[in-house]
Structures are given as C-alpha cells and as structure tokens.
Write an enzyme that holds these catalytic residues in place. Structure first.
Site, mmCIF file in Angstrom:
data_model
loop_
_atom_site.group_PDB
_atom_site.id
_atom_site.type_symbol
_atom_site.label_atom_id
_atom_site.label_comp_id
_atom_site.label_asym_id
_atom_site.label_seq_id
_atom_site.Cartn_x
_atom_site.Cartn_y
_atom_site.Cartn_z
ATOM 1 N N GLU A 1 57.598 72.005 48.855
ATOM 2 C CA GLU A 1 56.265 71.992 48.112
ATOM 3 C C GLU A 1 56.246 72.706 46.803
ATOM 4 O OE1 GLU A 1 51.353 72.582 49.023
ATOM 5 O OE2 GLU A 1 53.041 73.342 50.282
ATOM 6 N N LYS B 1 49.993 63.874 47.534
ATOM 7 C CA LYS B 1 49.127 64.432 48.550
ATOM 8 C C LYS B 1 47.797 64.107 48.822
ATOM 9 C CE LYS B 1 48.282 69.057 51.075
ATOM 10 N NZ LYS B 1 48.485 70.177 51.233
ATOM 11 N N CYS C 1 52.932 70.043 53.167
ATOM 12 C CA CYS C 1 52.362 71.026 53.805
ATOM 13 C C CYS C 1 51.459 70.587 55.140
ATOM 14 C CB CYS C 1 51.370 71.788 52.878
ATOM 15 S SG CYS C 1 50.676 73.417 53.252
#
Length: 548
Positions: free
Chosen positions: A301, A360, A410
């Site tokens: 990330e 995301k 994440c």
C-alpha cells in the site's frame, strides 16, 4: 465490598471480568515471546477465547439486575478491546506526536465507546434470558453476535478482534467456508455460554449424587450435554480443512503463477520525507520492479507515496515501458487523483492493456477521511491525512496469465461480506485475493499477527489463496486452506519469490454472502432476542407472575 454502590458487584468479580476481557484479547494472537503449552508467539487460540467468554457468562449468571450486567459487560469489553488494539497508541503518540497521556486516553475512550454494544448485550441477557439452559446459551450467542455486528456496520465499522478470528487454527475452522467469521463468532459464544451454564450444573449434580444414589440419573443427564459439546468439538477438530471445500477442491488444478512480493520496511516517520524515506522507497521499489523475473510483482500500500504527477520525471513512464511488453505484470500501491478527488489505489501494469485501477472502498476513519467534528483532534497530530474518495464495491479483477486477481487494501480484508461482492458472478469470481498493506504505523507489535489471521480467515471463507505485500509484514503467501506457504521475516527489507495456484469454484459462503450480506446474522440475533422475550413472558404467565 461492592463497586460504585451496586449490591453484588464486588471487586473480585470486577477483577475477574477484566482479566477475562484481556484473555479474549490475547486469544487473537499471543503477543509474548515466551510460549505456553499449545500457544506460541503470534498464534491464535480458540480455546482461550471460549474460556474468556465462559467466565463472563458465569459472572452474568450471578448478576442481580440488568444494571449489574451492563457494568460487567462493559468492563469485560473495554478490557477486551483495549487489549486488542492498544497499538493505536503507537500511531498517535510515536508518529502523530500526540502526548502519551492523551494517546492513552484516546485508545481507552474508543474501547469504552465500542464496549457499550457488549454492555447492552450483557444487560439484555440478565434481563430477558429464558429459564432453560439451552435457551440461555443460544440467547447469549445471539446477543453477542449482534454486539459484534454493531462493530462491523456502525460508524464505518471497526470489527478488529472479533471472536471468530481466534478460531483460524482451531476446531471450528472447517466451518468458515460455510458460515464465515460471524458464524464462528456465534458458535464460539454458544459453546462458551453452554459450558458456563452446564458445567457448574454437572458438578453440582455430581456432588448431589455422592450424597444420594437416587440422583444418579440426574447426574448422568447433566453430564450428557458437556460431554456432547466436547465430542462435537473433537469431531470438528478431526475434520480435514478441505472437507468443507470438496466441491472447490474438485475443480481442475490451475498452472502455477510465479510472484514477487516486495517489503520495503520504510520507517513510517521517514516515509514522506524527501531525500530520506521517500527517496529510499522510490529507489528500492524502482530497482526491484526492473529486476523481477516472475510473472507478477506486487508492491505494498502506497509503496510509491506520491501522486503520479509528483513522481520524479520519467519514473512512471519507465515502469509503464518496463511492463508494457514481455511476459510480466505488476500491481503497485500508490495514491491517485482525478476530478473527483484523491484515492488510495492499486495500479496494475501489464503488456498490451490499459493500466488497471483499483480504488479502496472501505476507508479508515482519521487515516483516510476525517469524521465530522473531529478536525480539532487531527490538528493535534502530525500525520499526513486527507479526505480520500471511496471506490465502488465489487470492482473488476486484474486479469493476468489466466488468473483473476482481486486487490484489497489494508484493513479492507476485515469485511468479508464486502469482498464477497466480487463473487456475485461465478464466471468472473476472483481466483486469487491480493492484500496490500502498510501497518508500520503500529510498530513491531501483535497487530501484524492479528492482521495475518484476518487474511487467513478470508482465504478459508472463499477457498482462495491470498497474496500479502506489506511494508513491514506480514508479507506472505496464504493458500486456499488458510495456511502460510511462503513468508518474509517481518520488519526487514526483503523480496519474496514464490509460486501460487489460483482456485476456481465457490464455497457455500461465497455463494450466499454476495446475495444476503450480513442479514442472516442480524436476523439470527434478532430472533434470539424475540424468542427469549416471548419465552420469558410465557413462563411468567404460566406461573402467575407479571410478564417481564
């Protein structure tokens, strides 16, 4: 001596539920360097999780009022949650510059607020639990499940440390492909309550039987349920992990895909500093992208922590040229910007195709967006923050070498019901899951182990391998049975070269969760509550007592 003037809520009970709450936190991943029998560093423990909940139920049985139940549940859950995500202190104090006292208060405040869900569940148990032991066990399981689901959905959701994750290696793991983590949570709560309710009764029956032979029948009857629970657990533990996945395992084996997973170990406090961590990251990842020989290269990330237009001249163009021809592809974590705002994204580069983009969806409060009325809190910390836009659910997979790779970023892998949207169309369902993360914010702590177990449970639920490329760990390959097959040492700079095989076919969980989401579990909890209230009223009426 009682606590707070509440009769019956004495200090031994308070200390006991606090210790049980901390034991629940430890069950997510053992954080200590010294092992215990059957429990090594970083390992989850389903037995410890069940035992901790059993202690809570045992204490709730002695509560004389819903208010006492509320306090016991809140104490247990506050200790449970603070002990689970205490490492948030590191991000706020070490990297955010928040004074240590304020950071500690912030963690405890978050834990205490989330604990209100469990406090309400405990109060409802004391107030409305039916008279039968089986009914009480199922009622507690339903209430506990509703409290866990509240953490999933309210205020954007933060279900880190949900009870079901403790069973990633335990007797209940074969059921993950059928009922998911929330089903394991419900089952563990039911078993814990059953043990708390039935074992004392069995012991009492044994003592009575020793006093009178006439009680032998009652002794045998009381012992049957705990014995049945233990036998069921033994049978489940003996099932091979693939037994629930036989329909998936029967699919034709796919050819292996060679992968390179990069772990830069860039210090979080230097990551955004020009000439130090920033230059180090651009140099390391750029060199490894050029040198890689495998079919696929995956970066963590925000491995490249700059927008494309902020990168050094020619940097991104060289990468596009590198992966614009030949037989290799790359998935790169980096922020992107367009007219709608900024996004935390994964960019896919492959020969002959338009660059792939995944944005995301499930953003982190305070880290990727600032909740209303909390700007004052953010201004107290020195953390690069911004309001990112959300990506859509069920975004298209990255297709490469016959595989369909579904990225998540994440803590998005905490939300299996959201990842399940990718499985709505079986013909387009992912064959591989890919998690890219940076949890350097939390230091070299048990957060790494906890997150690894979360990813492993997702692999079990969907019977899909999971590739994890992270900044500091755990950078691993997880197979479709939830086992780690390749791994890098954490908090080191490294390059993990491995092979992985994608998987076709759908587990039962992957079939129903895209359609129903969390509703089956919400309905189960609601029906548990309604059935208990009805049974309580009916029993009260039958005995001539006012309905509760």
């Amino acid at each position: 001596m009682s606590l707070g003037g509440s009769p019956g809520l004495r200090w031994p009970a308070v200390l006991l539920v606090l210790a049980a709450g901390l034991a629940h936190a430890l069950s997510m991943a053992w954080p200590f360097a010294f092992p215990l029998p059957g429990l090594s560093t970083g390992q989850a423990s389903g037995g410890l999780q069940v035992a901790s909940l059993a202690v809570l139920v045992w204490q709730l049985e002695d509560a004389r009022s819903a208010r006492q139940g509320l306090r016991l549940g809140w104490l247990f859950a506050t200790a449970m949650l603070a002990g689970t995500f205490w490492w948030l202190f590191i991000s706020m104090h070490r990297y955010g510059g928040l004074p240590a006292a304020l950071a500690a208060v912030a963690v405890l405040t978050l834990a205490g607020l989330l604990a209100l869900y469990y406090a309400a569940a405990a109060a409802a148990y004391v107030r409305f639990a039916p008279l039968s032991k089986l009914g009480r066990a199922l009622f507690f399981a339903g209430l506990w499940l509703l409290a866990e689901l509240a953490r999933v959905v309210l205020f954007t959701g933060f279900p880190w440390g949900e009870g079901g994750y403790a069973h990633v290696d335990g007797w209940a793991r074969p059921l993950a492909a059928w009922v998911g983590v929330h089903g394991l949570t419900w089952l563990a709560a039911a078993v814990a309550a059953g043990l708390a309710l039935l074992l004392p009764a069995a012991l009492e029956a044994g003592r009575s039987a020793r006093r009178s032979d006439a009680n032998q029948g009652r002794k045998a009857q009381a012992l049957m349920v705990p014995i049945a629970l233990i036998a069921a657990a033994w049978c489940l533990a003996s099932l091979p992990p693939s037994s629930a996945l036989s329909h998936v395992a029967g699919a034709p084996e796919r050819p292996p895909l060679s992968v390179t997973l990069l772990q830069g170990n860039i210090p979080q406090d230097l990551k955004f500093q020009p000439g130090t961590g920033l230059g180090d990251a651009l140099r390391f990842y750029g060199e490894q992208l050029v040198a890689a020989k495998t079919d696929l290269v995956v970066l963590p990330e925000t491995a490249l922590p700059l927008l494309p237009q902020q990168l050094p001249d020619g940097y991104l163009a060289r990468l596009q040229t590198r992966f614009g021809s030949g037989q290799q592809a790359a998935l790169i974590g980096m922020p992107l910007a367009d007219g709608a705002g900024y996004s935390n994204s994964v960019v896919g580069l492959a020969p002959g195709v338009v660059p792939y983009r995944y944005d995301k969806h499930h953003l982190v409060p305070f880290g990727e967006f600032i909740p209303p009325f909390f700007q004052w809190f953010i201004r107290m910390m020195n953390i690069p923050l911004g309001d990112f836009k959300r990506g859509a659910l069920g975004q298209a997979a990255f297709e490469w070498r016959g595989e369909r790779l579904a990225p998540n970023i994440c803590y998005e892998d905490l939300f299996g019901e959201e990842l399940g949207k990718n499985f709505q169309d079986p013909a387009r369902a992912p064959t591989l899951l890919v998690n890219v993360s940076n949890i350097a914010w939390f230091g070299n702590t048990v957060a790494i182990d906890q997150h690894l177990h979360i990813s492993r449970l997702r692999a079990l639920e969907f019977a899909r391998p999971m590739l994890r490329a992270t900044n500091t760990g755990a950078t691993v390959v997880i197979d479709a049975k939830g086992a780690v097959t390749y791994a890098l040492p954490r908090h080191t700079r490294g390059v993990l070269v491995a092979e992985v095989r994608g998987v076709d076919g759908l587990t039962p969980y992957a079939r129903w969760v895209p359609v129903f989401g969390l509703w089956p579990w919400v309905l189960l909890g609601a029906l548990s509550l309604a059935a208990a209230v009805w049974a309580r009223r009916r029993t009260g009426a039958a005995h001539g007592r006012p309905a509760a």
